[in-house]
Enzyme design. Sequence first.
Site, short mmCIF file in Angstrom:
data_model
loop_
_atom_site.label_atom_id
_atom_site.label_comp_id
_atom_site.label_asym_id
_atom_site.label_seq_id
_atom_site.Cartn_x
_atom_site.Cartn_y
_atom_site.Cartn_z
N SER A 151 70.85 -41.47 55.74
CA SER A 151 70.14 -41.02 54.54
C SER A 151 70.34 -39.51 54.34
O SER A 151 71.48 -39.06 54.21
CB SER A 151 68.66 -41.40 54.65
OG SER A 151 68.00 -41.24 53.42
N ASP A 204 70.61 -51.05 47.83
CA ASP A 204 69.76 -49.94 48.29
C ASP A 204 68.81 -49.55 47.17
O ASP A 204 69.25 -49.09 46.11
CB ASP A 204 70.65 -48.76 48.69
CG ASP A 204 69.87 -47.59 49.30
OD1 ASP A 204 68.67 -47.48 49.03
OD2 ASP A 204 70.49 -46.80 50.01
N HIS A 217 68.21 -49.77 52.25
CA HIS A 217 68.40 -48.35 52.61
C HIS A 217 68.32 -48.21 54.12
O HIS A 217 67.23 -48.30 54.71
CB HIS A 217 67.35 -47.49 51.93
CG HIS A 217 67.59 -46.01 52.14
ND1 HIS A 217 68.70 -45.36 51.63
CD2 HIS A 217 66.89 -45.07 52.84
CE1 HIS A 217 68.65 -44.09 51.98
NE2 HIS A 217 67.57 -43.89 52.72
#
Length: 339
Positions: free
Chosen positions: A153, A280, A307
Amino acid sequence: MTLPQGRDFHPPWPLTSGHIQTMLSSSGVRRQFLPRRAYRVLDSAQTVMVDGGEGIRLSGSFTAQNVQPAARGLAVLFHGWEGSVDSTYVLQTGSRLLEDGWDIFRLNFRDHGESYGLNESLFHSCRIDEVVHALGDIARRWPSPTMALAGFSLGGNFALRAAMQAPTHGIPLKYVLAVCPIIDPSEGLFSLEESAPWFYQAYFMNKWRRSLRAKQKAFPEIQYFELQELKQNLRGLTEALVLRHTDFGSLEAYLDGYSVAGNALHAMQIPATILTARDDPVIPVTAFERLQVPSNVELDIATYGGHCGFIRGWDMTSFCDEYIAARFNAIAAGKSPYP
């Protein structure tokens, strides 16, 4: 050697839901179901401080492998926003690489992992210089013929930016892999506010507010924010802190400061892989589809995964572990990390 690809990931229902994948990724439920081997990187781990330059200190954790006479290499792992070296996905990936004979270094970004009292100034996403400096310190203190980096991320975004700077700073990084990295921050922020379900923004905002209060407690003599500012939404609080604590003249300039959108990755000189999922809910897949990547950057968009999830089944293990390990091992063997 056949390397796994995103299209190989086919989870059972209901793990075909990007929302379920995302919510399980860092949940306490997942931590309870994971096998003991997913936490092996904690055994004999050393908590250390690394040099971020100009008096900046960052905390981290080093674990030496003990499964073969010499390590395959040094694997450095970056967590996501409001995560830490002890985030489930970091521990699981580190433990998997440890099994294959990699030494593991897990780095905390500033103000993450209970490190609020180490540095006076607040964390923000454009603090790439201290991360690059820390990466150089890690390379010097734990030298290895093969150094590879993976980030998740926001940590994936940091990993890509650090990798682009590594050659000019003499850091012997051989490969970087980013899982669901933030590509265009302005689009990602807008997505959390406008198109993602409300509970994602609530989740991140609760964690962020808690961190800001912990920072204030660590340095009570400094006013980091006004209490009224904490009540704002993600965009409003980000803008308030950017204007108060950085030299960026606007929120837009700040967000652009850590973007890797467009052709930014053409500066990448080493092999790199970006793994993301079409479902996502946090980072829109359109940000990846618009990327302009050079031949040494592999862009792999899976159908499922959410995600930073990629959870394979009810044992809560992740497809990412095998994916990252296979590519790291290929680099260590002097082979291509691409299928």
